[in-house]
Design a protein around this motif. Structure first.
Motif, mmCIF file in Angstrom:
data_model
loop_
_atom_site.group_PDB
_atom_site.id
_atom_site.type_symbol
_atom_site.label_atom_id
_atom_site.label_comp_id
_atom_site.label_asym_id
_atom_site.label_seq_id
_atom_site.Cartn_x
_atom_site.Cartn_y
_atom_site.Cartn_z
ATOM 1 N N SER A 1 40.722 35.666 41.470
ATOM 2 C CA SER A 1 41.078 35.475 42.877
ATOM 3 C C SER A 1 40.515 36.594 43.743
ATOM 4 O O SER A 1 39.965 36.340 44.821
ATOM 5 N N ARG A 2 40.619 37.850 43.245
ATOM 6 C CA ARG A 2 40.045 38.964 44.007
ATOM 7 C C ARG A 2 38.534 38.851 44.084
ATOM 8 O O ARG A 2 37.917 39.165 45.107
ATOM 9 N N HIS A 3 37.911 38.371 42.988
ATOM 10 C CA HIS A 3 36.461 38.211 42.990
ATOM 11 C C HIS A 3 36.031 37.150 44.000
ATOM 12 O O HIS A 3 35.042 37.329 44.726
ATOM 13 N N ARG A 4 36.779 36.048 44.057
ATOM 14 C CA ARG A 4 36.457 34.994 45.030
ATOM 15 C C ARG A 4 36.629 35.491 46.455
ATOM 16 O O ARG A 4 35.835 35.165 47.343
ATOM 17 N N LYS A 5 37.653 36.302 46.689
ATOM 18 C CA LYS A 5 37.848 36.846 48.033
ATOM 19 C C LYS A 5 36.699 37.779 48.413
ATOM 20 O O LYS A 5 36.238 37.770 49.567
ATOM 21 N N SER A 6 36.221 38.568 47.460
ATOM 22 C CA SER A 6 35.087 39.465 47.743
ATOM 23 C C SER A 6 33.831 38.667 48.058
ATOM 24 O O SER A 6 33.087 39.002 48.994
ATOM 25 N N LEU A 7 33.586 37.597 47.288
ATOM 26 C CA LEU A 7 32.434 36.752 47.563
ATOM 27 C C LEU A 7 32.546 36.081 48.920
ATOM 28 O O LEU A 7 31.562 35.954 49.653
ATOM 29 N N ARG A 8 33.745 35.645 49.271
ATOM 30 C CA ARG A 8 33.956 34.998 50.561
ATOM 31 C C ARG A 8 33.713 35.988 51.706
ATOM 32 O O ARG A 8 33.071 35.657 52.711
ATOM 33 N N ALA A 9 34.197 37.216 51.537
ATOM 34 C CA ALA A 9 33.969 38.232 52.578
ATOM 35 C C ALA A 9 32.485 38.560 52.693
ATOM 36 O O ALA A 9 31.955 38.706 53.803
ATOM 37 N N ALA A 10 31.796 38.659 51.538
ATOM 38 C CA ALA A 10 30.360 38.944 51.577
ATOM 39 C C ALA A 10 29.585 37.815 52.239
ATOM 40 O O ALA A 10 28.630 38.050 52.990
ATOM 41 N N SER A 11 29.988 36.562 51.977
ATOM 42 C CA SER A 11 29.302 35.425 52.602
ATOM 43 C C SER A 11 29.511 35.398 54.106
ATOM 44 O O SER A 11 28.643 34.942 54.856
ATOM 45 N N LEU A 12 30.654 35.891 54.562
ATOM 46 C CA LEU A 12 30.900 35.932 56.003
ATOM 47 C C LEU A 12 30.104 37.047 56.678
ATOM 48 O O LEU A 12 29.664 36.911 57.826
ATOM 49 N N VAL A 13 29.912 38.149 55.961
ATOM 50 C CA VAL A 13 29.184 39.290 56.524
ATOM 51 C C VAL A 13 27.681 39.097 56.401
ATOM 52 O O VAL A 13 26.905 39.663 57.197
ATOM 53 N N ALA A 14 27.232 38.288 55.438
ATOM 54 C CA ALA A 14 25.795 38.139 55.169
ATOM 55 C C ALA A 14 24.988 37.697 56.389
ATOM 56 O O ALA A 14 23.913 38.261 56.649
ATOM 57 N N PRO A 15 25.433 36.699 57.182
ATOM 58 C CA PRO A 15 24.638 36.324 58.362
ATOM 59 C C PRO A 15 24.453 37.473 59.352
ATOM 60 O O PRO A 15 23.360 37.658 59.899
ATOM 61 N N LEU A 16 25.505 38.250 59.568
ATOM 62 C CA LEU A 16 25.390 39.394 60.482
ATOM 63 C C LEU A 16 24.433 40.430 59.918
ATOM 64 O O LEU A 16 23.603 40.983 60.652
ATOM 65 N N PHE A 17 24.535 40.689 58.619
ATOM 66 C CA PHE A 17 23.641 41.662 57.992
ATOM 67 C C PHE A 17 22.192 41.181 58.077
ATOM 68 O O PHE A 17 21.280 41.967 58.365
ATOM 69 N N LEU A 18 21.956 39.893 57.842
ATOM 70 C CA LEU A 18 20.609 39.344 57.937
ATOM 71 C C LEU A 18 20.086 39.448 59.369
ATOM 72 O O LEU A 18 18.912 39.788 59.594
ATOM 73 N N PHE A 19 20.948 39.166 60.331
ATOM 74 C CA PHE A 19 20.550 39.270 61.742
ATOM 75 C C PHE A 19 20.161 40.702 62.087
ATOM 76 O O PHE A 19 19.144 40.932 62.758
ATOM 77 N N LEU A 20 20.940 41.674 61.618
ATOM 78 C CA LEU A 20 20.617 43.079 61.892
ATOM 79 C C LEU A 20 19.307 43.485 61.234
ATOM 80 O O LEU A 20 18.510 44.224 61.825
ATOM 81 N N CYS A 21 19.076 43.000 60.021
ATOM 82 C CA CYS A 21 17.833 43.350 59.330
ATOM 83 C C CYS A 21 16.621 42.799 60.066
ATOM 84 O O CYS A 21 15.607 43.489 60.207
ATOM 85 N N VAL A 22 16.714 41.552 60.534
ATOM 86 C CA VAL A 22 15.562 40.891 61.155
ATOM 87 C C VAL A 22 15.319 41.398 62.572
ATOM 88 O O VAL A 22 14.176 41.655 62.969
ATOM 89 N N PHE A 23 16.384 41.574 63.334
ATOM 90 C CA PHE A 23 16.223 41.874 64.754
ATOM 91 C C PHE A 23 16.540 43.317 65.126
ATOM 92 O O PHE A 23 16.405 43.688 66.292
ATOM 93 N N PHE A 24 16.946 44.134 64.173
ATOM 94 C CA PHE A 24 17.261 45.532 64.497
ATOM 95 C C PHE A 24 16.524 46.495 63.566
ATOM 96 O O PHE A 24 15.676 47.282 64.008
#
Length: 419
Positions: A27-50
């Protein structure tokens, strides 16, 4: 005395208990994956445009491909050259071979322009020599080229080519801080008539600091009113604070040119009130820059101060006054220290925004009031010298980061946190 459980004790636990522990881990592992999936678009946006644009900009300040691509044979011939005398016939023959090569003319033009940055007139020298050697007979080429243009017999000409025998260069970064490399690769200051960038950086930081101080002096009492007036009144005042955000920056800057000109509203009002007898020069100088930039950036000082003041409990000041403290003493001893986080955040925010401002100083300021951003735009748009523009931006980035670290240490980490 309690002892740690042994492996036998663990194996004797009920199977349901072991499965519940495994289920909790999953359950903790799934929560970590879910949090990472939510942060991934923002991280990708920062990498590409910043991060990628900043990294590309920093790399352009040291990138040096032009000369290596246009003069490969010449650079190979110059690898063993000591730089104390004009190279021999082999280097001249290699130069002629590169000039005669049926390569891209645009590539040769970029290389000549790159060398022209280091030695004025190099672009003309390259193309005139290229035209002359196309119809030249066989060597020896050394006396032929020196007779065609004496500059080929000078050490500075060959030193400029030899310095670019690497894919990376420090030329643009050194130029950005008024330094250069001599004929023997030593670093020295440029001539006083050519040393301009350090003065421009000093002017930029001075103007930014002045704007930040003015914004804090004007914004602090206004934020205090917002935090202590009734909700209905403070909402009206907050509307006027946010109103400039709904107007284009160019329109606001142009409006100040109209207001501050010699026959503008401000000068007419001063003369009507008898404060001045002659119109004042309020625009196209440092005064106009400070007024216009303060107007633009004042909301960025008010909002952090208001956020901090609104979170301060007024009971502390009332308690100090009930114990006999004067209102001024209660303010400076109790209230003001609690607003330091807002002051630190507001001052830093306004300063950093001022450092990178371009439109307002370019339109309202005079020739001696242009900030470093104007020169970055000049090298990018007019001179097409991306390397120098990137170097100026890189030095500005490092300078601001250094000033921020110093500011952070002076104010302390707790002073930089908004409540």
């Amino acid at each position: 005395m309690m002892t740690a459980p042994t492996s036998a004790d663990v194996s004797s636990l009920p199977r349901a208990g072991r499965f519940s522990g495994l289920s909790a881990k999953l359950s903790r592992h799934r929560k970590s994956l879910r949090a990472a999936s939510l942060v991934a678009p923002l991280f990708l946006f920062l990498c590409v445009f910043f991060f990628y644009p900043i990294g590309s900009m920093l790399y352009r300040s040291v990138d040096n491909p032009e000369v290596r691509e246009a003069f490969p044979t010449t650079l190979v011939a110059l690898r063993g050259w000591g730089g104390n005398e004009v190279p021999g016939e082999s280097a001249f023959a290699a130069l002629v071979e590169d000039l005669k090569a049926p390569g891209d003319r645009a590539l040769m033009g970029r290389a000549a322009r790159r060398l022209n940055y280091e030695l004025e007139g190099f672009r003309t020298l390259v193309f005139e020599t290229r035209r002359s050697v196309r119809s030249a007979a066989e060597g020896p080429y050394k006396p032929l080229l020196i007779a065609a243009d004496p500059r080929w017999g000078e050490l500075s000409t060959w030193s400029a080519i030899a310095r670019n025998n690497s894919s990376l260069t420090d030329y643009f970064l050194l130029t950005a801080v008024d330094l250069k490399r001599g004929e023997h690769q030593n670093i020295a200051r440029v001539a006083k008539s050519q040393a301009i960038f350090l003065d421009i950086y000093s002017r930029t930081f001075l103007v930014s600091a002045q704007v930040a101080i003015i914004c804090l002096l004007l914004g602090y009492p206004f934020a205090y009113l917002l935090a202590h007036l009734s909700t209905s009144v403070s909402n009206i005042l907050m509307f006027f604070v946010l109103l400039p955000f709904w107007t284009a920056l160019l329109a606001r800057t142009t409006a100040w040119i109209v207001l501050l000109q010699r026959e503008g509203l401000v000068n007419d009002t001063l003369r009507f009130l008898g404060i001045t007898s002659e119109p004042l020069q309020l625009v196209f100088n440092r005064t106009g820059v400070l007024i216009a930039m303060t107007h633009v950036l004042l909301p960025f000082a008010i909002l952090p101060l208001y956020s901090t003041m609104k979170s301060i409990n007024p009971i502390y000041v009332r308690a100090a006054q009930s114990l006999g403290a004067k209102p001024s003493t209660a303010f400076w001893k109790i209230y003001f220290p609690q607003t330091r986080p807002g002051l630190a955040a507001a001052g830093l925010l306004v300063f950093i925004l001022s450092v990178g401002y371009y439109v307002t100083p370019a339109l309202v300021g005079g020739t001696q009031d242009q900030l470093i951003s104007s020169f970055i735009a000049l090298y990018t748009d007019t001179y097409l010298n991306w390397g120098q523009a990137s170097a100026l931006a890189a030095v500005l980035l490092v300078s601001v980061a250094t000033l921020y670290s110093i500011y952070y240490k002076i104010t302390g980490s707790t002073q930089m946190q908004l409540r």
